[in-house]
Scaffold this motif. Structure first.
Motif: not given
Length: 218
Positions: A132, A151, A206, A208
């Motif tokens: 992220g 996500y 994060t 993805i």
């Protein structure tokens, strides 16, 4: 009396033309339209498609599913059956409240949609991951308009958000961020920079996941 040479040539040409038509009708047609899905996402990113669909408290996957199905033409699988199976994906009824609407888990849950796309054939194809914190302009070359980004916020919940890649350019709200952009719901955003770094305070944790939607889905 034998047919003339010109008539034989005309007959042969007609036969060849009919054969070509028959063969072309046997060729698999490309059904999923990434551009159609993106156009739907753009249209309803900020103003949900009600009363055709209800709006959920966590609406991101409901929104992406609509774009895949209504805009992109991705058909239901196992319609109105076994709503918890990862091999089905469907909705029915209409909004604006959930009382008149029913759905599979994969229609409204980000992780469930991710699992469905992996299980379906031809379905979707995973195309790697990114953090992220990414500031890269582009998502991978194999990820195109109408594909889905999933996500994981790194909070122990696994995949819990979905967005649709819709184009390339400047972020609609933060134009200093340029690159591929996505539309998504829950916090409704139109043309947001794909990694969501400008918006996600926890971007450092994060992950993805990129999902290419096979155009042969029909």
């Amino acid at each position: 009396m034998p047919r003339s040479r010109s008539k034989r040539r005309a007959s042969a040409a007609l036969t060849a033309a009919l054969t070509a038509v028959a063969l072309s009708s046997m060729s698999p047609a490309l059904a999923y339209s990434g551009s159609g899905a993106a156009a739907y996402a753009d249209k309803y990113a900020l103003s949900p498609n009600t009363p055709a669909y209800p709006v959920f408290g966590a609406d991101c996957t409901n929104f992406v599913s609509q774009a895949l199905h209504v805009g992109g033409g991705y058909p239901f699988r196992g319609a109105y059956t076994n709503e918890s199976s990862e091999k089905v994906w469907w909705s029915r009824g209409s909004g604006p409240t959930k009382d008149t609407f029913s759905w599979s888990a994969s229609w409204v849950g980000a992780y469930e949609l991710y699992r469905f796309l992996l299980a379906d054939q031809p379905g979707g194809h995973p195309k790697g991951t990114a953090p992220g914190s990414s500031t890269d302009y582009w998502t991978p070359d194999s990820v195109v308009t109408g594909d889905v980004l999933f996500y994981d916020w790194g909070q122990g919940e696994g995949v819990s958000h979905a967005a649709m890649q819709v184009g390339y350019g400047a972020d609609a709200n933060k134009p200093e961020w340029k690159g591929n952009y996505v539309d998504y719901h829950t916090t409704n955003r139109y043309h947001a920079f794909w990694s969501l770094k400008p918006y996600n305070a926890a971007w450092a944790t994060t992950t993805i996941y990129f999902m290419n939607i096979d155009p042969a889905n029909k």
